[in-house]
Design an enzyme around this catalytic site. Structure first.
Site, PDB file in Angstrom:
ATOM      1  N   ASP A   1     -20.792  41.834  87.108  1.00  0.00           N
ATOM      2  CA  ASP A   1     -20.001  40.614  86.955  1.00  0.00           C
ATOM      3  C   ASP A   1     -19.305  40.668  85.601  1.00  0.00           C
ATOM      4  OD1 ASP A   1     -19.038  38.037  86.693  1.00  0.00           O
ATOM      5  OD2 ASP A   1     -20.965  37.037  86.982  1.00  0.00           O
TER       6      ASP A   1
ATOM      7  N   SER B   1     -20.301  29.502  87.342  1.00  0.00           N
ATOM      8  CA  SER B   1     -19.021  30.069  86.921  1.00  0.00           C
ATOM      9  C   SER B   1     -18.258  29.093  86.009  1.00  0.00           C
ATOM     10  CB  SER B   1     -18.221  30.441  88.184  1.00  0.00           C
ATOM     11  OG  SER B   1     -17.164  31.278  87.865  1.00  0.00           O
TER      12      SER B   1
ATOM     13  N   HIS C   1     -20.659  38.475  91.079  1.00  0.00           N
ATOM     14  CA  HIS C   1     -20.206  37.114  90.833  1.00  0.00           C
ATOM     15  C   HIS C   1     -20.150  36.294  92.132  1.00  0.00           C
ATOM     16  CE1 HIS C   1     -18.593  34.174  88.085  1.00  0.00           C
ATOM     17  NE2 HIS C   1     -17.765  33.790  89.039  1.00  0.00           N
TER      18      HIS C   1
END
Ligand SMILES: *[C@@H]1O[C@H](CO)[C@@H](O)[C@H](O)[C@H]1NC(C)=O
Length: 398
Positions: free
Chosen positions: A338, A184, A368
């Site tokens: 996501d 991320s 995610h």
């Protein structure tokens, strides 16, 4: 119906209202996902409330922190690399030769997260174990107290420190077998520091491979197909992502508002749009049902005040091909459900076009955060499968 059962019914309805969220059909373990999502959101709301009441921010999440515990397998220490706090995991067993190493960068929207959180501590131990490698899990200062480029610079400072011959020797690391990885926002920082290493004459050791797990890679277009399809998805909504991005640069609400309507990029920077043009960079199946429109321009004030969002150290997708072509073998993991999916896919396309070797792994029923949804705290089958693939890739390529 008695008063009691009525109360029960109402509380149940309220709970279901708070927990329930529509999910795509192919998501496994949907109720577990909804409950985990509600739990995390409740934590975030509670943290915000406590912060408003004057307590230190995120006290609630900080209970996730664990001490650096060594055991029969690992020597674990918290230390400083160039004044940046890192947690280092070294296998206990005497090595026959020098070891591989992973320099890992945690996620959390540049705003939360910590290498000492249980889920990152566990992830590092798994990598160490599976690869018999030295793992450096770095911290960096977070927003909103610190803005770009602090996060980038902290990570780069720690990485530079680690890559010095003397330090690598101290940890018994083979300089030709080092990976930079992150998830991320950590994937964003991993991509950014790996690019930066390419043109830093002072760092002689380069990395062998990079692994970017559902990375955030660009700020220019906040209306990609993945933003549209997953705007309200669990763990990371489009609004969350825009807030994380804008807060990376400033607390000025004007940037967030402009990003939400995709009107933050000044006309002078139009030439950059080609680097994030999903009409050319996404394979057909990800474009299906979406119509490309050239992004509209905004005021140039925002970019003048907060030039960070046009900086390659924040948006690695804005680097040009002459730079990209020198990047090492790259692993990119993306998830179908996501908002950040298309950032990763577009980077894979651009790297390939520049001649870089890319392994793109796309998880059809993924969302995610799956890689860290593998610890005792929260465990999802889709996460365990992704983690095993990630470890296998490292095992074979590092
Ligand atoms: C994006 O690509 C499409 C299709 O090739 C093209 O028509 C459009 O002008 C491009 N837009 C930008 C901003 O590069």
């Amino acid at each position: 119906m008695g008063k009691k059962s009525l109360c029960l019914l109402i509380s149940f309805a309220l709970l279901a209202y708070f927990v329930y969220i529509p999910l795509p059909d192919n998501i496994e373990e949907p109720w577990k996902l909804m409950i985990t999502n509600a739990f995390l959101r409740a934590n975030i709301h509670l943290s915000a409330l406590l912060e408003m009441l004057g307590f230190r921010p995120l006290v609630v999440l900080s209970i996730l922190k664990v001490p650096p515990t060594s055991n029969e397998k690992a020597t674990v220490t918290d230390t400083l690399f160039n004044n940046v706090p890192v947690r280092v995991f070294v296998p206990k067993q005497k090595p026959s030769t020098t070891r591989r190493a992973v320099f890992y960068i945690h996620g959390g929207g540049w705003a939360i997260g910590d290498a000492t959180w249980k889920l990152y501590d566990e992830l590092a131990r798994q990598m160490m174990d599976k690869l018999d490698a030295v793992i450096v899990s770095t911290n960096y200062r977070l927003s909103p107290e610190y803005h770009f480029p602090t996060q980038f610079e902290d990570v780069y400072d720690a990485l530079r420190w680690f890559l010095r011959k003397k330090v690598l020797a101290e940890y018994g690391v083979d300089p030709s077998r080092i990976c930079v990885a992150g998830d991320s926002a950590g994937g964003n920082l991993a991509a950014a520091v790996t690019q930066k290493l390419l043109d830093d004459p002072e760092v002689k050791t380069k990395v062998k491979i990079q692994s970017l797990i559902y990375p955030a890679l660009q700020t220019l277009d906040m209306d990609l197909p993945s933003h549209r399809e997953n705007a309200h998805m669990v763990f990371l909504t489009k609004h969350d992502m825009v807030r994380y991005w804008s807060t990376y640069f400033t607390l000025d609400k004007a940037l967030k508002e402009a990003m939400l309507v995709n009107q933050h990029t000044p006309v002078e920077s139009s030439h950059l749009f080609k680097f994030v043009n999903w009409s050319t960079l996404l394979p057909e199946r990800f474009k299906k049902g979406h119509v490309y429109a050239n992004p509209t321009h905004g005021h140039s004030d925002l970019a003048k005040k907060y030039p960070g969002f046009l900086d390659v150290r924040a948006s690695p997708l804005l680097a040009d091909d002459s730079k990209l072509q020198h990047l090492p073998l790259t692993h990119i993991l993306t998830c179908q459900h996501d908002v950040l999916r298309d950032d990763g896919i577009m980077y894979a396309s651009r790297l390939r076009a520049a001649g870089v070797q890319v392994v793109h792994e796309h998880v059809e029923n993924g969302f995610h955060g799956i890689l860290t949804m593998t610890s005792e705290l929260m465990k999802f089958k889709v996460g365990l499968r992704a983690l095993n693939k990630y470890l296998k890739w490292l095992e074979e390529n590092l």
